[in-house]
Write a protein that holds these residues in place. Structure first.
Motif, short mmCIF file in Angstrom:
data_model
loop_
_atom_site.label_atom_id
_atom_site.label_comp_id
_atom_site.label_asym_id
_atom_site.label_seq_id
_atom_site.Cartn_x
_atom_site.Cartn_y
_atom_site.Cartn_z
N GLY A 195 0.73 -0.96 0.26
CA GLY A 195 -0.15 0.57 -0.25
C GLY A 195 0.69 1.30 0.28
O GLY A 195 0.04 2.24 0.14
N SER A 196 2.10 1.42 0.19
CA SER A 196 3.02 2.10 0.14
C SER A 196 3.95 2.11 -1.15
O SER A 196 4.21 3.52 -2.16
CB SER A 196 3.79 2.08 1.50
OG SER A 196 4.22 3.58 1.50
N HIS A 197 4.97 1.26 -1.16
CA HIS A 197 6.65 1.31 -1.34
C HIS A 197 6.98 0.13 -2.22
O HIS A 197 6.84 -1.26 -1.28
CB HIS A 197 6.89 2.58 -1.47
CG HIS A 197 7.70 1.92 0.05
ND1 HIS A 197 7.30 2.42 1.19
CD2 HIS A 197 9.31 1.18 -0.28
CE1 HIS A 197 7.84 1.88 1.96
NE2 HIS A 197 8.94 1.52 1.03
N VAL A 198 7.88 -0.16 -3.09
CA VAL A 198 8.31 -1.12 -3.80
C VAL A 198 9.89 -0.88 -3.45
O VAL A 198 10.35 0.25 -4.90
CB VAL A 198 7.51 -2.34 -3.93
CG1 VAL A 198 8.44 -3.61 -5.04
CG2 VAL A 198 6.67 -2.65 -3.92
N ALA A 199 10.47 -1.75 -3.07
CA ALA A 199 12.11 -1.32 -3.44
C ALA A 199 12.50 -2.48 -4.13
O ALA A 199 13.23 -3.73 -3.61
CB ALA A 199 13.11 -0.53 -2.79
N PHE A 200 13.62 -2.35 -4.67
CA PHE A 200 14.18 -4.31 -5.69
C PHE A 200 16.04 -3.39 -6.88
O PHE A 200 15.41 -2.69 -7.01
CB PHE A 200 13.39 -4.41 -6.54
CG PHE A 200 12.68 -4.22 -7.54
CD1 PHE A 200 12.57 -3.99 -8.85
CD2 PHE A 200 11.70 -3.05 -7.27
CE1 PHE A 200 12.52 -3.18 -9.72
CE2 PHE A 200 10.57 -2.51 -8.65
CZ PHE A 200 11.41 -2.50 -9.49
N THR A 201 16.46 -4.30 -6.92
CA THR A 201 17.61 -4.35 -7.59
C THR A 201 17.16 -4.79 -8.99
O THR A 201 15.88 -5.29 -9.06
CB THR A 201 18.72 -5.27 -6.67
OG1 THR A 201 18.07 -6.18 -7.39
CG2 THR A 201 19.15 -5.39 -5.95
N TRP A 202 17.69 -3.72 -9.73
CA TRP A 202 17.75 -3.73 -11.75
C TRP A 202 19.04 -4.74 -12.14
O TRP A 202 19.94 -4.08 -11.53
CB TRP A 202 17.50 -2.69 -12.18
CG TRP A 202 16.85 -2.43 -13.73
CD1 TRP A 202 17.82 -3.04 -14.50
CD2 TRP A 202 15.82 -3.50 -13.80
NE1 TRP A 202 16.57 -3.64 -15.25
CE2 TRP A 202 15.37 -3.28 -14.98
CE3 TRP A 202 14.65 -4.18 -13.11
CZ2 TRP A 202 14.53 -4.05 -16.30
CZ3 TRP A 202 13.68 -4.39 -13.32
CH2 TRP A 202 13.50 -4.63 -15.61
N GLU A 203 19.12 -6.09 -11.83
CA GLU A 203 20.16 -6.25 -12.86
C GLU A 203 20.65 -6.75 -14.45
O GLU A 203 21.47 -7.49 -14.63
CB GLU A 203 19.83 -8.02 -11.60
CG GLU A 203 20.43 -7.79 -10.61
CD GLU A 203 20.06 -8.80 -9.90
OE1 GLU A 203 20.08 -9.77 -10.29
OE2 GLU A 203 20.15 -8.67 -8.68
N GLY A 204 19.23 -6.04 -14.74
CA GLY A 204 19.44 -5.70 -16.40
C GLY A 204 20.39 -4.81 -16.45
O GLY A 204 20.12 -4.63 -18.05
N THR A 205 21.19 -4.75 -16.01
CA THR A 205 22.50 -3.08 -16.57
C THR A 205 23.56 -4.30 -16.45
O THR A 205 23.56 -4.86 -15.39
CB THR A 205 21.96 -2.29 -15.48
OG1 THR A 205 22.09 -2.35 -14.58
CG2 THR A 205 20.32 -0.71 -16.35
N ARG A 206 24.32 -3.50 -16.67
CA ARG A 206 26.10 -3.64 -16.40
C ARG A 206 26.23 -3.64 -15.08
O ARG A 206 26.70 -4.79 -14.53
CB ARG A 206 26.92 -2.29 -16.93
CG ARG A 206 28.65 -3.22 -17.25
CD ARG A 206 28.88 -2.47 -18.02
NE ARG A 206 28.73 -0.68 -18.91
CZ ARG A 206 28.83 -0.27 -19.11
NH1 ARG A 206 30.48 -0.32 -18.96
NH2 ARG A 206 28.56 0.88 -19.31
#
Length: 180
Positions: free
Chosen positions: A109-120
């Motif tokens: 109901g507020s936020h989500v944080a995650f890593t993105w490993e689709g970059t170098r």
């Protein structure tokens, strides 16, 4: 109307109120102005991307949709798998491309944080949803983005398209044309 580093934008639209839904007009213009402001603020060449959208629905609707593989599979092309918990992984694959990451924070109901490993080098994405007039203000902030020249501009457009599909999905009652 401009004044130094600031601008005032005024929009006046006449509508036949007997035939139109005034809330739809207000929502449409609020969303347009929010996007306009976001485009003006974005500076290509940095290591961060900030996007915002006004979504019909609640913050809870936005976060629940983001954390549900079946719903995200309707919004994203290709195949989506995810484990919606801190430390859980997600994978998105489409046309030979594979992006993945790990959930760092989840506040339903507020936020989500995650890593993105689709970059170098892995970067971080934070999706926040908060109440606003006419719906929910969704902010997507992709930080520490490093890639070959122009990568942040391409990623900007990809995130923009994803937020637009999320907006349409919730606006039209969780119905959207599937991309194949």
């Amino acid at each position: 109307k401009g004044d130094a580093d600031a601008s005032l934008v005024t929009i006046v639209q006449q509508a036949d109120l007997r035939r139109a839904n005034l809330e739809d007009y207000r929502y449409g213009w609020a969303d347009f102005l929010l996007r306009f402001k976001t485009y003006l603020e974005f500076q290509p060449g940095g290591n961060d991307i900030l996007l915002r959208a006004l979504v019909r629905g609640t913050p809870g609707d936005v976060i629940r949709t983001w954390l549900h593989a079946g719903e995200m599979a309707k919004i994203l092309p290709g195949k989506v798998t995810l484990a919606p918990k801190v430390g859980g992984k997600f994978l998105w694959g489409w046309r030979g491309r594979r992006d993945s990451g790990t959930f760092l924070e989840i506040a339903r109901g507020s936020h989500v944080a995650f890593t993105w490993e689709g970059t170098r080098r892995p970067s971080e994405v934070r999706l926040a949803a908060g109440r606003a007039p006419y719906g929910t203000l969704v902010s997507l902030h992709h930080t520490r983005l490093v890639g070959p020249g122009g990568a942040e501009w391409q990623r900007f457009h990809e995130w923009h398209e994803l937020l637009e599909r999320l907006r349409c999905y919730l606006y039209f009652g969780k119905r959207i044309r599937v991309i194949s």
